[in-house]
Design an enzyme around this catalytic site. Sequence first.
Site, mmCIF file in Angstrom:
data_model
loop_
_atom_site.group_PDB
_atom_site.id
_atom_site.type_symbol
_atom_site.label_atom_id
_atom_site.label_comp_id
_atom_site.label_asym_id
_atom_site.label_seq_id
_atom_site.Cartn_x
_atom_site.Cartn_y
_atom_site.Cartn_z
ATOM 1 C CE1 TYR A 90 21.910 -41.317 -18.576
ATOM 2 C CE2 TYR A 90 23.764 -43.034 -17.736
ATOM 3 C CZ TYR A 90 22.750 -41.946 -17.693
ATOM 4 O OH TYR A 90 21.811 -42.754 -16.308
ATOM 5 C CG ASN B 199 -11.331 -33.821 11.118
ATOM 6 O OD1 ASN B 199 -12.180 -33.181 11.887
ATOM 7 N ND2 ASN B 199 -11.313 -35.304 12.033
ATOM 8 C CD GLU C 118 -6.097 -30.953 8.592
ATOM 9 O OE1 GLU C 118 -7.632 -32.531 7.895
ATOM 10 O OE2 GLU C 118 -5.613 -31.306 8.928
ATOM 11 C CB THR D 132 -4.049 -7.106 4.413
ATOM 12 O OG1 THR D 132 -4.666 -6.378 5.599
ATOM 13 C CG2 THR D 132 -4.476 -6.232 2.905
ATOM 14 C CG HIS D 133 -0.634 -8.053 7.979
ATOM 15 N ND1 HIS D 133 0.484 -7.798 8.511
ATOM 16 C CD2 HIS D 133 -1.433 -6.758 6.968
ATOM 17 C CE1 HIS D 133 1.074 -6.677 7.429
ATOM 18 N NE2 HIS D 133 -0.202 -5.831 6.560
ATOM 19 C CE LYS E 60 -13.034 -32.420 14.416
ATOM 20 N NZ LYS E 60 -10.813 -32.531 14.666
ATOM 21 C CB SER F 211 15.807 -47.955 -12.963
ATOM 22 O OG SER F 211 16.093 -48.392 -14.621
ATOM 23 C CD GLN G 220 18.634 -45.662 -12.439
ATOM 24 O OE1 GLN G 220 19.242 -46.447 -12.822
ATOM 25 N NE2 GLN G 220 18.438 -46.153 -10.985
ATOM 26 C CG ASN H 210 23.817 -42.389 -22.645
ATOM 27 O OD1 ASN H 210 23.537 -43.736 -21.813
ATOM 28 N ND2 ASN H 210 25.292 -41.852 -22.788
ATOM 29 C CB SER I 195 -12.607 -37.881 14.345
ATOM 30 O OG SER I 195 -12.275 -38.333 16.111
#
Lengths: 461, 461, 461, 461
Positions: free
Chosen positions: A312, A280, A285, A150-151, A278, A18, A317, A105, A272
């Site tokens: 444990y 963007n 996003e 709304t919606h 463009k 690890s 891990q 541990n 782009s």
Amino acid sequence: MSRFREPQHPDFQRLNVSLGFDRRLWPFDIAQSRAHARMLAAREIITAADRDALLHGLDAVEAELAAGSFPFGEGDEDIHMAIERRLTELAGPVGGRLHTARSRNDQVATDVALYTRDRARLAREGLGELMAALLARAEEHLDWQLPGYTHLQRAQPVYLSHHLLAYFWMLARDRERFAFAARQAGRLPLGAGALAGVSFATDRDMVAAELDFPEVAPNSIDAVSNRDFVLDYLSAAATCATHLSRLGAELVLWSSEEFGFCELPDAWSAGSSIMPQKKNPDAAELLRAKAPRLLGRLTALHGVLHALPLTYNKDLQEDKEGLFDAADTLELELRAATGMIAGARFSRERMRAAAGDELIGATDIADLLVAHGMPFREAHGVVAGLVRASLDQGRSLSQLTPAELGQHSPALAELGESYYAALRPESWLESKVSVGGTALARVREQLQLARHALDADVTDS
Amino acid sequence: MSRFREPQHPDFQRLNVSLGFDRRLWPFDIAQSRAHARMLAAREIITAADRDALLHGLDAVEAELAAGSFPFGEGDEDIHMAIERRLTELAGPVGGRLHTARSRNDQVATDVALYTRDRARLAREGLGELMAALLARAEEHLDWQLPGYTHLQRAQPVYLSHHLLAYFWMLARDRERFAFAARQAGRLPLGAGALAGVSFATDRDMVAAELDFPEVAPNSIDAVSNRDFVLDYLSAAATCATHLSRLGAELVLWSSEEFGFCELPDAWSAGSSIMPQKKNPDAAELLRAKAPRLLGRLTALHGVLHALPLTYNKDLQEDKEGLFDAADTLELELRAATGMIAGARFSRERMRAAAGDELIGATDIADLLVAHGMPFREAHGVVAGLVRASLDQGRSLSQLTPAELGQHSPALAELGESYYAALRPESWLESKVSVGGTALARVREQLQLARHALDADVTDS
Amino acid sequence: MSRFREPQHPDFQRLNVSLGFDRRLWPFDIAQSRAHARMLAAREIITAADRDALLHGLDAVEAELAAGSFPFGEGDEDIHMAIERRLTELAGPVGGRLHTARSRNDQVATDVALYTRDRARLAREGLGELMAALLARAEEHLDWQLPGYTHLQRAQPVYLSHHLLAYFWMLARDRERFAFAARQAGRLPLGAGALAGVSFATDRDMVAAELDFPEVAPNSIDAVSNRDFVLDYLSAAATCATHLSRLGAELVLWSSEEFGFCELPDAWSAGSSIMPQKKNPDAAELLRAKAPRLLGRLTALHGVLHALPLTYNKDLQEDKEGLFDAADTLELELRAATGMIAGARFSRERMRAAAGDELIGATDIADLLVAHGMPFREAHGVVAGLVRASLDQGRSLSQLTPAELGQHSPALAELGESYYAALRPESWLESKVSVGGTALARVREQLQLARHALDADVTDS
Amino acid sequence: MSRFREPQHPDFQRLNVSLGFDRRLWPFDIAQSRAHARMLAAREIITAADRDALLHGLDAVEAELAAGSFPFGEGDEDIHMAIERRLTELAGPVGGRLHTARSRNDQVATDVALYTRDRARLAREGLGELMAALLARAEEHLDWQLPGYTHLQRAQPVYLSHHLLAYFWMLARDRERFAFAARQAGRLPLGAGALAGVSFATDRDMVAAELDFPEVAPNSIDAVSNRDFVLDYLSAAATCATHLSRLGAELVLWSSEEFGFCELPDAWSAGSSIMPQKKNPDAAELLRAKAPRLLGRLTALHGVLHALPLTYNKDLQEDKEGLFDAADTLELELRAATGMIAGARFSRERMRAAAGDELIGATDIADLLVAHGMPFREAHGVVAGLVRASLDQGRSLSQLTPAELGQHSPALAELGESYYAALRPESWLESKVSVGGTALARVREQLQLARHALDADVTDS
């Protein structure tokens, strides 16, 4: 000497080691080792001389880690073993005494708890900065009108300040979530040993005090198998990221030519590779896109813990990479959101034009009829008919004459001039006088509340 | 020159830049660029000289990338831009022609499709190796008895070969899943341009043939926004990892002192930092633990695609890290499972002792009564009563005398010697003569089927 | 008689009893029981008279279930026990013979496999209808222009037919996914018994043939613990729902006043309880909202299977509710999507106006420069500068004079009239002549392909 | 009259109508309507007579709902509309006044908040009962020995009390999670109207006080789009269910013949349809199996909220089914766990035999060497060698003579009698004297802490 005859298979090491990700725990591992060494000496489990040698050695190890000059070795399975190995190289055999009355541990659980507390603190700081940016922009755009949706249909106009503050309150709740996660990570595992406690009369309160844990974990078995606080952190992060995904989605929407409510700063936009015209909203996003990633991390850890017998197990891990990635992602997201909010240019004209859509006033006409004694449901029906007629005829509501109104309902005709007045956006907005509503006086109250909430946490954390 | 006035914010770059992870796409990016350049020349969109210059430059770039000497620059946003930049440095302005009739949108989708196909192939190879290991161990342990469990209670004895083959068939299905994912990734996106196609009379079939795509994507909009094949890969990987988690869980269980059915090889086991006697099945635990990680990757990508309007959105950048991590994890898991299966030592004695638990024979007594004409439900009731009496009296079923049996049911007494014969494990096992059952003849049939299935895919892939 | 002394706790029954949801499996349970009875008689495990009595009884039970008059009892734990109990009431003790050579473990797995195959078939039918609706609307709106978006910014104009077909192809892939799931559910579990096979010389191929399973499951242990095919169904459903969420999100967006690209039919829209003017796209929103529900079902079953030792465990009972809900939800979603697509009214004017945004033509100017020999990257830069200048001056690209163009780049001036021609939307659209592109000829090809693909599956299923 | 011309499509209604599941909100809808009516009268928005008529009508409606005689109609879309319709039938046109200054948006949010608070309270009660059961069994089994496991390998012996208390503390944390969720649901949405507030001078504090909300939501936009508190409930439920899955998994394991540590009560066990001898831990398996279901509900709602623009969207309707199912499932799980824990019979002999495995004492030998001055790492190595030798020779550690020990390390020989004493389980257990450890004195402290923690929450809730 080991109880094993065969060396580990290289693929087992790849699976098992690890160090590649847990090395970032080093500051916490050093901190807990210092506290542990001091406690061991205070309880006379090691000598003062040993303690000093250990502390001195830990200073040296820390310096190497901080400088990037720490010599990681092939056999280093994790950061804990690496530090102990190096400590023994630098300080001599006394280094081997540091693991007295400690197991990997409880050691790992403690590092992860320290780490979680630290990142929860950073998340709260990042949230505070984004909240401050929202508040500042809300104050700047106190009375800028835009439609509330709304919606995704225009429903009732609101002020931009009011809309921005909606995000402020989501984030304020997220700060509470991270504070909760930090409290859950506030029970010291160290001292639980492998699982059953240790055979030494340790002083866990002393360690807890040095490492700033409010409590010690009361049960050694639970202490080594508990990763709840990571779930709490990840749950807070996932909820916060979900909020940011809503903000990101609105920024994308508002930046479209069709909405045109705002333009994001160049510093947070991209071009782009093929379309030279463009601009963007990539950052917005990505804000939208990251929430599922954090949710995936939360669900993964839940899955790992599912049906896992005590105490444990190596499965635990799997707690770290998700936590690290979630914290990195969230803090970067918060900075990005702050940058975009701080730099966005809103278009007063485009928003006002959209808010001026007269159909939005229909509810107020219904409310007006209610104020004149008509039950709400009946009023709703009268106005719905009016809307349909107006759409059919291609005329706006304010173009209907009193006579025409009377044909729909005598009550409408009786409204007189107040009918036409109610169809002006300003009157719609200022009519929302209830607490938390969009009337200016109410928004001003809310700004004050928000300012207070922002400052409150700063003091508290 | 750019349409932007402000430089990008460093945090935006941190959020936006994908070079840190997408650089591993380079072999696929080079491959598609070669195919693209050849096609452009074949359609006379560029000259043969330009093509040769591009191909020559791509060779040089590839050599640098393979050697690790490629000079990545600060401004390299992703591997595609880095390669193009370097190509232009090495080959001169002609490098700029390579992006003719191509957009980053279709280019990225193509790289990811190539990558997915490649990793699906590797997953199938890894599966084949694990299946072969299971088959070999099944053949070695053809008639070793152990209990089959339902509800983790001993239910009916089976042969170890039969049990190991159960995993074989799960994995055989996983190979079908990866083959499906590869087919879904087999429609070439390249040529879709930014979203609408390109203004050149390209030859997409030629590119598809060179890159070994069976088809071209029929709709340019779909081509650039489609990441379904990544979902398909991740779904296959999550299901496969779930299978491996079951295998891992059983290895952990069987390695416990309480079961004692197998001992894992030292090369796939770990010691304890504090308990010198421990031999821990860490690899098996990690096999168990990784499935939620892969599932988290699948759910994350579903979340990213959720509610995303067409066509390309930056959100799609979130497709890669999950895919890469899933493929790395799964292939390593397959190698680990293969290593553990190949090296596990099973304990014939411990398994046989557990399989000899006489209560397991109870179903066969019931079947015997059925064969003598008693409806199954009635026979089940008779034997359940017998079991309860035997537990109450602390005697085994075979210790009951014919007279005692007669007291339970005359039909039991009529069974005579066949009652006692049915309580011998060998008879239980060999009684399961139905197709797919555990009788030796059936297992031998199954081994043949499995051998055939294993070979079939090797030819096919 | 049972081996238990205490009755079950009412809360245990609440937890355990599955009749509340598994009763809908009855048609499949009856079908498999018929096939099983016939096979038992064919292999002379039961007599022909018993078989006939069982078949007669099953007819009676089926009639009651179909009529809703089946008398469910308090003790009925699941539909399988209820049917067998009722069969025995109606047909007498012979009813008890039906469970010969069968266990609830293989019985349940078989019902679920039959159910999965049935719902996969229905999903494909629903997909076919939606695909047909999309195709019809594409044909109707062959040359209606609208902007294609990337990053929700107008990028390049496309025809509405082309855009609608993008969804067609997503759904075509979903049909392949459901076909795959059906194949995975096509290996008969029945005959595996509790886990080890049965002590009778059954004929599994005969049962498979009657129930239309292409194969029998080759391993009895795997047969009772395998729910992979449910994962496959759920994965297909989640991916399909994710596609529908994208469609729903676009319908919501396009129905907004800001986009105004379409109006959903009244029959698929809702009003507001308080705002009489509102017409809300509730159905489209729910299409958007359901994908995570199905994904949640998929992840739940993965979680259930995670780390589960072989063979049958009660945990597997969690397979059904998710499957049922997913199938109900998805099929309803498909009908809703079909209704909305079939009834949506598109606004040619609003879409064309948006598509006419001249900046969209910028890429074509760059392509023009490329066609005149300029490397693409250079052309991209020239046009980006042009765009910035035009935005700064508030003038459109076509308002720039040849002289002004020449100041940017001599190459621009050399384009002459072709520069201005390229800025007309028609030319942008028709320039995309590559296979799969948006030029009309290509869309017509694509329509033909789509028609063929639609018909192909109808024949195949 | 409506603004719509076409009736809703039946499939739209199937998709849209929520009455099938939201009817269980009725007690909360009635409660909020009463509070709302009283407030409207107090602020003179309706007359006292109207208020009384409304309250009288609500009493009648409530009586019908409680009795199950409420006449639901075909057109009832949700419980809110059904109640209002019925109120108007019973009380006359005044019923229409109830919706004054209220929208379905704030009404639904308020019902869901009330519901969440109620179920969070019930979860805490159920947790309290399970905690009490664990505590009682811990007290009964204070000094029963069993092995503590790491990696499912016997590691160090513990007392059963200590092990049971590990679950106690997990659940104590879960209570904190539900308390947090209740606090998050403690901000009244009512009064926010559709999104912008209402045109009446309402008194939200009065409503909050009557409905026992500590605060009012400060921002009307956020109030109607906020479902964070449902996420918080679901996150608490998922974590709690994950804990219960660990408990269930251990009960399954301990009930196996191989472990034999406990026998579950008949009242919580099931038989087999085919194997008369089986006693299956179905309830424990379902405890294990339900966690992913709840996690699936959490992830589904996160997915619904992902990228959702403000304010109310129909997507939010997906909040309820998951919440209801999670609450039903969790509370039933808690009762089942309580029943199993209360009724489980533990086997002192089997547990003690497992705990007596002498290898478990190896760590204590290492600790002994440390106490004699050897660095821990060195001691670990010495003992690991000893273990390997003992395994190789098939002799237990206590069978080694002092002379043999001396060959391994002079320090071992010097330990003398203390070496052999350390290998007795009692000494291992009682050596773990650190706070939270397994020595009896420490467990007694812990029991007191637990008793206190249990009582504390009862007072608090």
